[in-house]
Design an enzyme around this catalytic site. Structure first.
Site, short mmCIF file in Angstrom:
data_model
loop_
_atom_site.label_atom_id
_atom_site.label_comp_id
_atom_site.label_asym_id
_atom_site.label_seq_id
_atom_site.Cartn_x
_atom_site.Cartn_y
_atom_site.Cartn_z
N ARG A 240 0.81 -1.23 0.00
CA ARG A 240 0.00 0.00 0.00
C ARG A 240 0.84 1.28 0.00
NH1 ARG A 240 -2.67 -3.43 3.37
NH2 ARG A 240 -4.52 -4.34 2.40
N LYS B 18 3.58 11.26 -11.72
CA LYS B 18 2.81 10.29 -12.52
C LYS B 18 3.63 9.02 -12.66
CE LYS B 18 -0.11 12.92 -15.70
NZ LYS B 18 -0.37 13.16 -17.14
N GLU C 211 11.39 17.90 -25.61
CA GLU C 211 10.57 18.29 -24.45
C GLU C 211 11.04 19.64 -23.90
OE1 GLU C 211 7.90 16.57 -23.60
OE2 GLU C 211 8.26 14.49 -24.19
N LYS D 20 7.98 22.89 -14.81
CA LYS D 20 7.05 21.78 -14.58
C LYS D 20 6.48 21.85 -13.16
CE LYS D 20 5.82 17.05 -15.30
NZ LYS D 20 6.10 15.75 -15.86
N GLU E 238 -4.23 16.70 -12.82
CA GLU E 238 -4.84 17.03 -14.10
C GLU E 238 -6.34 17.25 -13.95
OE1 GLU E 238 -4.16 14.59 -17.85
OE2 GLU E 238 -2.16 15.29 -17.38
N ARG F 272 -2.57 21.37 -16.20
CA ARG F 272 -1.51 20.39 -16.50
C ARG F 272 -1.58 19.90 -17.95
NH1 ARG F 272 1.03 15.87 -12.31
NH2 ARG F 272 2.47 15.01 -13.82
N ASN G 163 0.88 18.65 -22.58
CA ASN G 163 0.66 17.73 -23.71
C ASN G 163 0.78 18.41 -25.07
OD1 ASN G 163 0.11 15.34 -22.25
ND2 ASN G 163 -1.84 16.23 -21.65
N HIS H 214 1.60 16.52 -28.20
CA HIS H 214 1.53 15.10 -27.88
C HIS H 214 0.36 14.36 -28.52
CE1 HIS H 214 4.78 15.98 -25.20
NE2 HIS H 214 4.81 14.76 -24.71
N HIS I 121 1.44 11.07 -30.32
CA HIS I 121 0.98 9.72 -29.99
C HIS I 121 0.43 9.01 -31.22
CE1 HIS I 121 0.59 10.93 -25.51
NE2 HIS I 121 1.79 10.47 -25.79
N HIS J 248 10.24 8.90 -28.49
CA HIS J 248 9.09 9.73 -28.10
C HIS J 248 9.34 11.22 -28.43
CE1 HIS J 248 5.77 11.33 -25.82
NE2 HIS J 248 6.61 12.01 -25.06
N1 NAD Z 1 5.64 10.10 -15.74
C1 NAD Z 1 5.65 11.10 -16.59
O1 NAD Z 1 5.19 12.20 -16.28
C2 NAD Z 1 6.26 10.89 -17.93
C3 NAD Z 1 6.56 12.00 -18.75
C4 NAD Z 1 7.21 11.77 -19.96
C5 NAD Z 1 7.54 10.48 -20.35
N2 NAD Z 1 7.22 9.43 -19.53
C6 NAD Z 1 7.57 8.05 -19.90
O2 NAD Z 1 9.00 7.99 -19.97
C7 NAD Z 1 9.37 6.96 -20.88
C8 NAD Z 1 10.44 7.51 -21.80
O3 NAD Z 1 11.54 7.90 -21.01
P1 NAD Z 1 13.02 7.93 -21.60
O4 NAD Z 1 13.03 8.68 -22.84
O5 NAD Z 1 13.90 8.33 -20.47
O6 NAD Z 1 13.25 6.40 -22.03
P2 NAD Z 1 14.02 5.16 -21.36
O7 NAD Z 1 13.81 5.08 -19.92
O8 NAD Z 1 13.64 3.98 -22.19
O9 NAD Z 1 15.55 5.51 -21.63
C9 NAD Z 1 16.01 5.64 -22.95
C10 NAD Z 1 17.21 4.74 -23.23
O10 NAD Z 1 18.34 5.27 -22.56
C11 NAD Z 1 18.99 4.25 -21.77
N3 NAD Z 1 19.61 4.99 -20.67
C12 NAD Z 1 19.03 5.55 -19.60
N4 NAD Z 1 19.90 6.31 -18.93
C13 NAD Z 1 21.08 6.19 -19.56
C14 NAD Z 1 22.36 6.75 -19.36
N5 NAD Z 1 22.59 7.65 -18.42
N6 NAD Z 1 23.35 6.38 -20.20
C15 NAD Z 1 23.12 5.52 -21.24
N7 NAD Z 1 21.92 5.00 -21.51
C16 NAD Z 1 20.92 5.33 -20.68
C17 NAD Z 1 17.89 3.28 -21.46
O11 NAD Z 1 18.41 1.98 -21.22
C18 NAD Z 1 17.06 3.30 -22.73
O12 NAD Z 1 17.63 2.45 -23.69
C19 NAD Z 1 8.10 6.55 -21.60
O13 NAD Z 1 7.67 5.30 -21.11
C20 NAD Z 1 7.10 7.63 -21.26
O14 NAD Z 1 5.77 7.15 -21.22
C21 NAD Z 1 6.60 9.61 -18.35
ZN ZN Z 2 6.41 13.71 -23.75
#
Ligand code: NAD
Ligand code: ZN
Length: 379
Positions: free
Chosen positions: A138, A160, A202, A244, A254, A259, A263, A266, A270, A283
């Site tokens: 929990r 999130k 971003e 942010k 949201e 918030r 997007n 986005h 998407h 992304h």
């Molecule tokens: N929670 C939120 O508010 C929010 C906002 C935006 C995106 N997201 C989510 O975030 C995800 C995308 O995040 P991301 O772009 O960080 O992708 P990711 O976590 O997949 O990382 C991208 C790549 O970089 C590698 N990596 C990570 N750190 C590294 C480092 N320091 N050195 C070398 N390689 C490294 C990872 O292994 C991966 O291959 C998506 O799932 C998306 O839905 C969430």
């Molecule tokens: Zn995004």
């Protein structure tokens, strides 16, 4: 609103701490985002001082031998009992199967209330480990330690968390605020350039939606940013986190509509990601194309002049980001957008710019106008 000075690196070039306060919530849920260089080396003493007896590091396997190891050593030096669980890299780890494996691993480690989860990795591990922390027993304390630019400027801030279902991204999740966010700029040193570029999309988004001064600063510091000059990167990360924080403090869940401005680009992004098949575009690359489409739609609706579209496109191109999409059937993209969880009763809603630094949600846009923009923005 936080401001940034276009002529220098702002007021915090050598580390800073950004407080986050949720006015309507309890004191315990206020926390800070610490930004600095090499600060993973002292994470152990920092967290041990918070009545934590034990930590479980959940780390992306790509950083297991680098940044995660630095954290582990720091915890051991601080006398904190430490376990490490590695998660395979990539979006497919945001799954119910991976979450279940983590729940079972936590159960076998007999974690208790004074155990904290430390999420070390990009948005994938941050979302997954945050969700597992929110749901196990929990709710466990979690610290976010973002190691990608996307995670440092976006996903690690705001609470999130979630996983994907085969039928859609981020469909299962929870708002679960961390107890702190530790952002080490040096963690980006090992990040591949395409991933760094994805984060820059971003970053441009924050300038477009909230801060014209920051947008101009990005335009005038392109080269330093591309070369990952540490002062420039730190300025980017601290400015985006402040922006942010400003948004999520006012609309944590949201609910008020504020918030939703995060997007920007986005809805298009998407749809493009879905149509291309996940993994073809990163992304941020899809967001870059999506922001170009959103600005062109705003221009077509008479909301902005063409020069705003050009400035945004030029900046994205300077960061080697794509600005046109592959040619998809516009009807297919429209169909995907109408099913987007942000659309209401199939009516298309877009966050569109009114100028650089200001956007608004626009409802019920004529599908034919959207189609025109989609066709004009594909190659
Ligand atoms: N929670 C939120 O508010 C929010 C906002 C935006 C995106 N997201 C989510 O975030 C995800 C995308 O995040 P991301 O772009 O960080 O992708 P990711 O976590 O997949 O990382 C991208 C790549 O970089 C590698 N990596 C990570 N750190 C590294 C480092 N320091 N050195 C070398 N390689 C490294 C990872 O292994 C991966 O291959 C998506 O799932 C998306 O839905 C969430
Ligand atoms: Zn995004």
């Amino acid at each position: 609103m936080p401001r940034s000075n276009p002529n220098d690196f702002g007021d915090v070039p050598q580390g800073c701490s950004i407080p986050l306060n949720f006015a309507r919530s309890s004191h315990e849920r206020n926390y800070s985002i610490q930004i600095g260089r090499g600060i993973l080396r002292t994470i152990g003493s920092e967290i041990a001082s918070r009545n934590i007896s034990r930590v479980v590091i959940i780390a992306d396997e790509a950083v297991a031998l680098s940044h995660s190891l630095t954290c582990e050593k720091s915890f051991l030096d601080a006398g904190v009992e430490t376990s490490v669980i590695r998660v395979p890299s990539g979006e497919q780890s945001k799954s119910i199967q991976q979450a279940e494996q983590l729940w079972i691993a936590l159960a076998s480690l007999n974690v208790d209330r004074r155990t904290a989860i430390i999420a070390v990795g990009g948005g994938v591990v941050g979302d997954l480990a945050g969700f597992v922390a929110a749901t196990f027993s929990r709710g466990l304390t979690v610290w976010q330690v973002p190691t990608t630019l996307v995670a440092q400027v976006d996903s690690a801030v705001g609470g999130k968390t979630g996983i994907n279902l085969p039928c859609g991204k981020n469909l299962v999740g929870a708002f679960w605020q961390p107890s702190g966010v530790i952002v080490d700029i040096h963690a980006l040193d090992t990040l591949p350039s395409r991933e760094y570029g994805s984060g820059l999309a971003e970053v441009v988004k924050y300038g477009m939606i909230l801060d014209p001064t920051f947008f101009s600063w990005l335009e005038s510091h392109c080269n330093k940013i591309r070369l990952r000059d540490p002062d420039a990167v730190e300025h980017i990360v601290s400015t985006c986190c402040r922006l942010k924080v400003h948004v999520v403090e006012q609309d944590e869940r949201e609910e008020t509509g504020l918030r939703v401005i995060l997007n920007y680009g986005h809805t298009f992004a998407h749809a493009i990601e879905t149509a291309s098949g996940y993994g073809v575009l990163l992304h941020g690359e899809a967001v870059s194309i999506g922001m170009v489409m959103a600005a062109r739609l705003a221009e077509r609706l008479g909301m902005i002049d063409a020069d705003i579209c050009s400035r945004q496109e030029f900046l994205l191109t300077s960061f080697d980001l794509p600005v046109t999409s592959a040619a998809f059937d516009p009807d297919i993209l429209l169909d995907i957008m109408a099913r987007d969880k942000k659309s209401v009763a199939g009516r298309l809603r877009f966050v569109l710019p009114e100028c650089i630094g200001k956007v608004r949600l626009v409802d019920s846009i004529d599908h034919n106008i959207v189609k025109e923009v989609l066709t004009a923005s594909s190659r």
